[in-house]
Design a protein around this motif. Structure first.
Motif, PDB file in Angstrom:
ATOM      1  N   UNK A  59     -10.114 -54.647 -53.317  1.00 44.57           N
ATOM      2  CA  UNK A  59      -9.706 -55.936 -52.760  1.00 44.57           C
ATOM      3  C   UNK A  59      -8.766 -56.576 -53.786  1.00 44.57           C
ATOM      4  N   UNK A  60      -7.641 -57.113 -53.340  1.00 41.44           N
ATOM      5  CA  UNK A  60      -6.746 -57.781 -54.285  1.00 41.44           C
ATOM      6  C   UNK A  60      -6.416 -59.167 -53.756  1.00 41.44           C
ATOM      7  N   UNK A  61      -6.371 -60.133 -54.637  1.00 39.56           N
ATOM      8  CA  UNK A  61      -6.052 -61.500 -54.222  1.00 39.56           C
ATOM      9  C   UNK A  61      -5.682 -62.309 -55.452  1.00 39.56           C
ATOM     10  N   UNK A  62      -5.218 -63.489 -55.220  1.00 40.98           N
ATOM     11  CA  UNK A  62      -4.889 -64.409 -56.311  1.00 40.98           C
ATOM     12  C   UNK A  62      -6.130 -65.244 -56.599  1.00 40.98           C
ATOM     13  N   UNK A  63      -6.578 -65.253 -57.863  1.00 41.48           N
ATOM     14  CA  UNK A  63      -7.760 -66.054 -58.210  1.00 41.48           C
ATOM     15  C   UNK A  63      -7.406 -67.540 -58.141  1.00 41.48           C
ATOM     16  N   UNK A  64      -8.435 -68.372 -58.020  1.00 43.48           N
ATOM     17  CA  UNK A  64      -8.179 -69.804 -57.884  1.00 43.48           C
ATOM     18  C   UNK A  64      -8.904 -70.625 -58.947  1.00 43.48           C
ATOM     19  N   UNK A  99      -4.693 -65.714 -62.489  1.00 40.52           N
ATOM     20  CA  UNK A  99      -3.952 -64.456 -62.265  1.00 40.52           C
ATOM     21  C   UNK A  99      -4.328 -63.769 -60.954  1.00 40.52           C
ATOM     22  N   UNK A 100      -3.617 -62.710 -60.640  1.00 39.91           N
ATOM     23  CA  UNK A 100      -4.031 -61.836 -59.533  1.00 39.91           C
ATOM     24  C   UNK A 100      -5.212 -60.999 -60.008  1.00 39.91           C
ATOM     25  N   UNK A 101      -6.090 -60.654 -59.076  1.00 41.92           N
ATOM     26  CA  UNK A 101      -7.290 -59.906 -59.426  1.00 41.92           C
ATOM     27  C   UNK A 101      -7.430 -58.711 -58.496  1.00 41.92           C
ATOM     28  N   UNK A 102      -7.933 -57.620 -59.077  1.00 42.43           N
ATOM     29  CA  UNK A 102      -8.305 -56.491 -58.219  1.00 42.43           C
ATOM     30  C   UNK A 102      -9.802 -56.213 -58.394  1.00 42.43           C
ATOM     31  N   UNK A 153      -7.714 -58.029 -64.038  1.00 37.94           N
ATOM     32  CA  UNK A 153      -6.664 -59.019 -63.787  1.00 37.94           C
ATOM     33  C   UNK A 153      -5.314 -58.307 -63.842  1.00 37.94           C
ATOM     34  N   UNK A 154      -4.387 -58.774 -63.023  1.00 34.51           N
ATOM     35  CA  UNK A 154      -3.038 -58.205 -62.981  1.00 34.51           C
ATOM     36  C   UNK A 154      -2.046 -59.285 -63.374  1.00 34.51           C
ATOM     37  N   UNK A 155      -0.998 -58.969 -64.091  1.00 29.54           N
ATOM     38  CA  UNK A 155      -0.574 -57.611 -64.452  1.00 29.54           C
ATOM     39  C   UNK A 155      -1.148 -57.128 -65.791  1.00 29.54           C
ATOM     40  N   UNK A 156      -1.931 -57.953 -66.511  1.00 29.76           N
ATOM     41  CA  UNK A 156      -2.252 -57.524 -67.879  1.00 29.76           C
ATOM     42  C   UNK A 156      -3.342 -56.447 -67.945  1.00 29.76           C
ATOM     43  N   UNK A 157      -4.062 -56.209 -66.854  1.00 23.70           N
ATOM     44  CA  UNK A 157      -4.984 -55.072 -66.811  1.00 23.70           C
ATOM     45  C   UNK A 157      -6.283 -55.271 -67.576  1.00 23.70           C
ATOM     46  N   UNK A 158      -6.690 -56.524 -67.820  1.00 25.59           N
ATOM     47  CA  UNK A 158      -7.993 -56.760 -68.461  1.00 25.59           C
ATOM     48  C   UNK A 158      -9.111 -56.415 -67.460  1.00 25.59           C
ATOM     49  N   UNK A 159     -10.035 -55.526 -67.901  1.00 21.40           N
ATOM     50  CA  UNK A 159     -11.030 -54.996 -66.956  1.00 21.40           C
ATOM     51  C   UNK A 159     -12.438 -55.167 -67.465  1.00 21.40           C
ATOM     52  N   UNK A 160     -13.371 -55.439 -66.557  1.00 23.47           N
ATOM     53  CA  UNK A 160     -14.789 -55.309 -66.862  1.00 23.47           C
ATOM     54  C   UNK A 160     -15.470 -54.552 -65.732  1.00 23.47           C
TER      55      UNK A 160
END
Ligand SMILES: Nc1ncnc2c1ncn2[C@@H]1O[C@H](COP(=O)(O)OP(=O)(O)OP(=O)(O)O)[C@@H](O)[C@H]1O
Ligand SMILES: [Mg+2]
Length: 502
Positions: free
Chosen positions: A406-411, A466-469, A486-493
């Motif tokens: 799922x991808x969307x813009x976080x708020x 940011x955008x989130x996947x 988070x996109x585009x920086x690619x921080x992942x958990x």
């Protein structure tokens, strides 16, 4: 060595893969290993056969049916035994490590001490993702090499396939597995074609099994014998007696007698109809679940009975005479077939599944819905987003996992995800048997990434979010791992869903 291992609420059973046969392992001459843990006041623990041996020894307390604790357990859940607290996952690991040792020391499996054990294991069809991971981890830590995790009724389907393949014809290729054990009830509709068993749909009741019949019967006895305010040890002793009398009932039993000499009371006696009346509402729940499986077989039309080869009854509590009676009344005489190995059907089926020569394959489905509550309407409303619907087809063993994104813009500055599993969705909301998970918190704001205690931070709307996947990875065993990036920086958990506080 390859083994099917069914960790049950009452019994744990193992079956070996042996040149096309799947003999049940016997421990000290018995085909089952007790699912018991005993703890002493001094803080010692015993498992399985060793726990059964100290069952009536003063200073020892016994924890039975601890599998029932797993569906609500998180990594930190504890249980108290003889005045000491123990983490549930540790207890399960130690229990299984003792099983591993008893397979070597006290069984006829002929397992050399250090030989690798490739195990196929099982969980109730209705088990949550957390219970699946917890069980898998405990087996692995106990020294088993887990090569497959199946749903119990799906495994029992292989025992049926192994034994009765000839009853399956092109016109009758469906089998309904009815699995009533000590703690759980599962019903699964399987379609059998060649060596493929395909799960069409499942229904389960997580807390319904022989244990509940026992409780209903004890209550009946205590009430009618006028025994009130008895201590927990006396109740336990009466419960043991009731279980033995229940298991001795046959279709022709007329009276139900319970020795109450341990509380200086005359023997209790009643007609079996009273016992059946106390248990009938429980059996009715299983009949209703079967009816739901047939009405909702995952396709457009109700399943035609003519296409069903039979209802296959497995699990020890399926031997209770009322079960066959009510199943026959509801579905007809000819349909109901009982496994010759009610306790071992699951373990035998697991071993059959492991037997590469037999060539069985399983097409499994997710047994519950997984979704997440999300904020909507600028935070004024909460909606339930069903991510993976019940009956989603799972990948086969050895195939790549199923991935949903799922991808969307976080708020907001922080994402707060409240995941839920449930057996039904009604009006867009989780319903039926619902498992809420501990909220998962994720820092959308890069400045919060080092914060170890996000729960204490206020969640605020944030225009620069940011955008989130979201990525969901679903294994063949039905366990779900979630990662947030988070996109585009690619921080992942990445995390697994778990019960317990955030
Ligand atoms: N003859 C019998 N009549 C009625 N009930 C019986 C009989 N024999 C065993 N049981 C009941 O069957 C239950 C145990 O069945 P089984 O070993 O299949 O369960 P399990 O696999 O340990 O549990 P689960 O699958 O729910 O985790 C117990 O409640 C026991 O009292
Ligand atoms: Mg079972």
């Amino acid at each position: 060595m390859r083994l099917g291992i069914d960790f049950g609420t009452t019994h744990t059973v193992a079956a070996v893969v042996d040149r096309g046969n799947y003999p049940v392992v016997s421990f000290d001459g018995a085909d089952t290993w007790p699912s018991l843990i005993a703890g002493s006041v001094a803080g010692k623990l015993r498992f399985g056969l060793d726990a059964a041996a100290v069952r009536h020894t003063p200073g020892w307390s016994v924890l039975r049916s601890f599998k029932r604790l797993l569906d609500d357990a998180g990594p930190d859940t504890e249980v108290t035994l003889a005045g000491h607290s123990y983490p549930v996952p540790d207890l399960l690991t130690r229990f299984l490590a003792q099983l591993r040792s008893d397979l070597h020391r006290r069984s006829n499996a002929g397992l050399p001490k250090r030989e690798r054990v490739e195990a196929a294991i099982s969980v109730p069809a209705n088990a949550s993702s957390a219970q699946r991971f917890l069980t898998l981890d405990a087996f692995t830590q106990a020294g088993f090499d887990v090569v497959a995790l199946l749903n119990e009724p799906s495994a029992a389907g292989f025992e049926y396939a192994h034994r009765y393949r000839s009853t399956i014809t092109a016109k009758r290729e469906y089998v309904l597995i009815y699995d009533l054990g000590g703690g759980t009830f599962d019903a699964s509709l399987l379609r059998m074609t060649g060596t493929l068993n395909e799960v069409v749909t499942s229904q389960g009741i997580r807390h319904l099994g022989g244990d509940d019949f026992d409780e209903a019967i004890v209550e009946l006895v205590l009430k009618n014998a006028g025994l009130r305010d008895i201590g927990s040890d006396a109740r336990e002793a009466i419960l043991d007696e009731c279980v033995a009398r229940k298991e001795a009932m046959g279709p022709n039993t007329r009276r139900f007698l319970v020795d109450l000499s341990m509380v200086d009371h005359p023997t209790f006696s009643c007609g079996v109809d009273d016992v059946y009346a106390a248990c009938a509402p429980l059996v009715q729940k299983t009949v209703d679940a079967l009816a739901r499986v047939l009405q909702d077989p995952g396709r457009d039309s109700v399943l035609d009975w003519a296409e069903v080869a039979g209802i296959y009854v497995v699990g020890g509590a399926g031997s209770f005479p009322l079960v066959s009676r009510m199943l026959r009344a509801a579905f007809g005489d000819k349909r109901v077939k009982r496994s010759p190995h009610p306790f071992a059907a699951t373990a035998i089926g697991l071993a059959g599944f492991l037997d590469k020569e037999a060539g069985y394959t399983l097409s499994e489905r997710l047994s519950r819905h997984l979704g997440v509550f999300r904020e909507a309407q600028a935070g004024t409303d909460v909606v339930f987003d069903p991510i993976l619907p019940k009956d989603t087809a799972l990948p086969a063993e050895g195939e790549p996992p199923l991935v949903v994104t799922r991808s969307y813009r976080a708020a907001h500055n922080i994402g707060r995800f409240r995941f839920v599993e449930c057996s039904r969705i009604i009006d867009g909301r989780p319903d039926g048997d619902v498992t809420p998970y501990a909220p998962v918190l994720f820092p959308f704001d890069p400045d919060l990434r080092a914060d170890r205690n996000l729960a204490r931070r206020p969640v605020i709307r944030w225009n620069a979010a940011p955008d989130v996947e979201e990525r969901y990875v679903i294994s063949s065993g039905g366990g779900v791992e979630v990662s947030l990036t988070t996109r585009p920086d690619g921080f992942t958990r990445r995390f697994r869903l778990a019960r317990g506080a955030a």
